[in-house]
Write a protein that holds these residues in place. Structure first.
Motif, PDB file in Angstrom:
ATOM      1  N   TYR A 121      -1.812  -2.009  -5.174  1.00  0.00           N
ATOM      2  CA  TYR A 121      -1.220  -2.861  -4.139  1.00  0.00           C
ATOM      3  C   TYR A 121       0.108  -3.466  -4.588  1.00  0.00           C
ATOM      4  N   PHE A 122       0.224  -3.879  -5.838  1.00  0.00           N
ATOM      5  CA  PHE A 122       1.472  -4.457  -6.343  1.00  0.00           C
ATOM      6  C   PHE A 122       2.625  -3.464  -6.196  1.00  0.00           C
ATOM      7  N   THR A 123       2.407  -2.228  -6.615  1.00  0.00           N
ATOM      8  CA  THR A 123       3.444  -1.199  -6.494  1.00  0.00           C
ATOM      9  C   THR A 123       3.788  -0.975  -5.027  1.00  0.00           C
ATOM     10  N   HIS A 124       2.778  -0.988  -4.172  1.00  0.00           N
ATOM     11  CA  HIS A 124       3.001  -0.800  -2.732  1.00  0.00           C
ATOM     12  C   HIS A 124       3.937  -1.869  -2.175  1.00  0.00           C
ATOM     13  N   TRP A 125       3.573  -3.136  -2.331  1.00  0.00           N
ATOM     14  CA  TRP A 125       4.374  -4.163  -1.660  1.00  0.00           C
ATOM     15  C   TRP A 125       5.720  -4.371  -2.316  1.00  0.00           C
ATOM     16  N   THR A 126       5.861  -4.129  -3.622  1.00  0.00           N
ATOM     17  CA  THR A 126       7.173  -4.270  -4.250  1.00  0.00           C
ATOM     18  C   THR A 126       8.072  -3.072  -3.977  1.00  0.00           C
ATOM     19  N   SER A 127       7.504  -1.950  -3.573  1.00  0.00           N
ATOM     20  CA  SER A 127       8.302  -0.782  -3.220  1.00  0.00           C
ATOM     21  C   SER A 127       8.681  -0.774  -1.745  1.00  0.00           C
ATOM     22  N   VAL A 128       7.763  -1.202  -0.898  1.00  0.00           N
ATOM     23  CA  VAL A 128       8.025  -1.173   0.543  1.00  0.00           C
ATOM     24  C   VAL A 128       9.251  -2.018   0.912  1.00  0.00           C
ATOM     25  N   ILE A 129       9.510  -3.084   0.154  1.00  0.00           N
ATOM     26  CA  ILE A 129      10.695  -3.889   0.460  1.00  0.00           C
ATOM     27  C   ILE A 129      11.986  -3.108   0.194  1.00  0.00           C
ATOM     28  N   LEU A 130      11.883  -1.971  -0.526  1.00  0.00           N
ATOM     29  CA  LEU A 130      13.035  -1.108  -0.772  1.00  0.00           C
ATOM     30  C   LEU A 130      13.112   0.041   0.222  1.00  0.00           C
ATOM     31  N   GLY A 131      12.251   0.015   1.220  1.00  0.00           N
ATOM     32  CA  GLY A 131      12.269   1.013   2.278  1.00  0.00           C
ATOM     33  C   GLY A 131      11.054   1.912   2.252  1.00  0.00           C
ATOM     34  N   SER A 132      10.519   2.157   3.414  1.00  0.00           N
ATOM     35  CA  SER A 132       9.418   3.109   3.543  1.00  0.00           C
ATOM     36  C   SER A 132       9.501   3.789   4.894  1.00  0.00           C
ATOM     37  N   GLY A 133       9.557   3.026   5.941  1.00  0.00           N
ATOM     38  CA  GLY A 133       9.780   3.579   7.265  1.00  0.00           C
ATOM     39  C   GLY A 133       8.541   3.955   8.048  1.00  0.00           C
ATOM     40  N   GLY A 134       7.572   4.591   7.428  1.00  0.00           N
ATOM     41  CA  GLY A 134       6.424   5.076   8.178  1.00  0.00           C
ATOM     42  C   GLY A 134       5.111   4.630   7.575  1.00  0.00           C
ATOM     43  N   ASP A 135       4.081   5.388   7.909  1.00  0.00           N
ATOM     44  CA  ASP A 135       2.758   5.101   7.364  1.00  0.00           C
ATOM     45  C   ASP A 135       2.782   5.250   5.850  1.00  0.00           C
ATOM     46  N   ASN A 136       2.025   4.392   5.171  1.00  0.00           N
ATOM     47  CA  ASN A 136       1.988   4.372   3.724  1.00  0.00           C
ATOM     48  C   ASN A 136       0.546   4.287   3.249  1.00  0.00           C
ATOM     49  N   PHE A 137       0.366   4.440   1.937  1.00  0.00           N
ATOM     50  CA  PHE A 137      -0.955   4.424   1.326  1.00  0.00           C
ATOM     51  C   PHE A 137      -0.865   3.686  -0.001  1.00  0.00           C
ATOM     52  N   TYR A 138      -1.901   2.884  -0.292  1.00  0.00           N
ATOM     53  CA  TYR A 138      -2.009   2.334  -1.642  1.00  0.00           C
ATOM     54  C   TYR A 138      -3.449   2.456  -2.116  1.00  0.00           C
ATOM     55  N   ASN A 174      -9.072   8.750   1.085  1.00  0.00           N
ATOM     56  CA  ASN A 174      -8.468   9.093  -0.199  1.00  0.00           C
ATOM     57  C   ASN A 174      -7.027   9.573   0.008  1.00  0.00           C
ATOM     58  N   ALA A 175      -6.274   9.625  -1.074  1.00  0.00           N
ATOM     59  CA  ALA A 175      -4.845   9.952  -0.986  1.00  0.00           C
ATOM     60  C   ALA A 175      -4.619  11.355  -0.441  1.00  0.00           C
ATOM     61  N   SER A 176      -5.488  12.285  -0.783  1.00  0.00           N
ATOM     62  CA  SER A 176      -5.363  13.646  -0.274  1.00  0.00           C
ATOM     63  C   SER A 176      -5.561  13.685   1.244  1.00  0.00           C
ATOM     64  N   GLU A 177      -6.570  12.967   1.734  1.00  0.00           N
ATOM     65  CA  GLU A 177      -6.792  12.898   3.186  1.00  0.00           C
ATOM     66  C   GLU A 177      -5.576  12.295   3.885  1.00  0.00           C
ATOM     67  N   PHE A 178      -5.007  11.242   3.284  1.00  0.00           N
ATOM     68  CA  PHE A 178      -3.812  10.633   3.856  1.00  0.00           C
ATOM     69  C   PHE A 178      -2.675  11.659   3.936  1.00  0.00           C
ATOM     70  N   LEU A 179      -2.438  12.377   2.840  1.00  0.00           N
ATOM     71  CA  LEU A 179      -1.376  13.396   2.831  1.00  0.00           C
ATOM     72  C   LEU A 179      -1.602  14.441   3.913  1.00  0.00           C
ATOM     73  N   HIS A 180      -2.836  14.925   4.026  1.00  0.00           N
ATOM     74  CA  HIS A 180      -3.126  15.949   5.023  1.00  0.00           C
ATOM     75  C   HIS A 180      -2.918  15.423   6.450  1.00  0.00           C
ATOM     76  N   LEU A 181      -3.301  14.187   6.703  1.00  0.00           N
ATOM     77  CA  LEU A 181      -3.096  13.607   8.039  1.00  0.00           C
ATOM     78  C   LEU A 181      -1.613  13.447   8.346  1.00  0.00           C
ATOM     79  N   VAL A 182      -0.836  13.035   7.356  1.00  0.00           N
ATOM     80  CA  VAL A 182       0.622  12.896   7.555  1.00  0.00           C
ATOM     81  C   VAL A 182       1.228  14.276   7.789  1.00  0.00           C
ATOM     82  N   LEU A 183       0.844  15.262   6.990  1.00  0.00           N
ATOM     83  CA  LEU A 183       1.404  16.615   7.158  1.00  0.00           C
ATOM     84  C   LEU A 183       1.043  17.217   8.519  1.00  0.00           C
TER      85      LEU A 183
END
Length: 187
Positions: A121-138, A174-183
């Motif tokens: 979560y820390f990496t997520h919220w400190t990175s999103v302030i630098l731009g993300s734009g769409g759906d994200n995962f942590y 899981n992260a793989s499911e997230f990737l597949h849904l985004v793709l």
């Protein structure tokens, strides 16, 4: 669909593991819409080089700018990928999306969809302030950095939709499911 994989500065076995998991998505698609996975082969500092990524992409696609490309990048490879995606699009290339996996501290902006996956979560919220734009995962529980690349199917966490994150419950997957849904969104 063309997917260019931009690894970080990591062992090739981790990238091979990621590509194997990503290839499972191809089974779900019809034959006429298969995925062309291109793995940027350079190592070390060259993972940061937009020039080398563009040269590789141009060689593999025959400079067919209309071919849709999704960039999936990891760690230090996010630096090279965002620069290459931006330049490819400025050259009138068709950038469908960019997916940054644990690109902590890398500013992301573009006129194409951008998605971030983070190992905690820390990496997520400190990175999103630098731009993300769409759906994200942590990842939750947090995992080590390399787990995101080695075995995304084993990394549990939350799908964050910036438009509904405060009004609807977050989806746990899981992260793989997230990737597949985004793709699937970009097929």
């Amino acid at each position: 669909m063309n997917i260019i994989i931009c690894p970080g500065i990591n062992e090739i076995e981790l990238t091979n593991s990621f590509v194997k998991e990503l290839s499972n998505f191809d089974v779900e698609r019809s034959v006429d819409k298969s995925i062309n996975i291109l793995v940027f082969p350079e190592k070390g500092i060259l993972t940061l080089s937009a020039f080398h990524i563009l040269r590789f992409l141009g060689d593999r696609l025959g400079n067919k700018l209309e071919s849709p490309v999704i960039f999936i990048s990891f760690s230090a490879g996010v630096v090279g990928a965002i620069a290459a995606a931006t330049i490819w699009q400025l050259q009138r290339g068709n950038v469908t999306a960019l997916i940054a996996i644990d690109g902590w501290g890398v500013p992301l902006a573009g006129s194409f969809p951008i998605h971030r996956l983070s190992h905690d979560y820390f990496t997520h919220w400190t990175s999103v302030i630098l731009g993300s734009g769409g759906d994200n995962f942590y990842a939750d529980p947090p995992v080590d950095h390399l787990s995101m690349w080695r075995s995304p199917q084993k990394v549990q966490g939350y799908w964050i939709n910036p438009l509904t994150q405060f009004s609807q419950p977050q989806k746990y997957l899981n992260a793989s499911e997230f990737l597949h849904l985004v793709l699937k969104r970009y097929k």
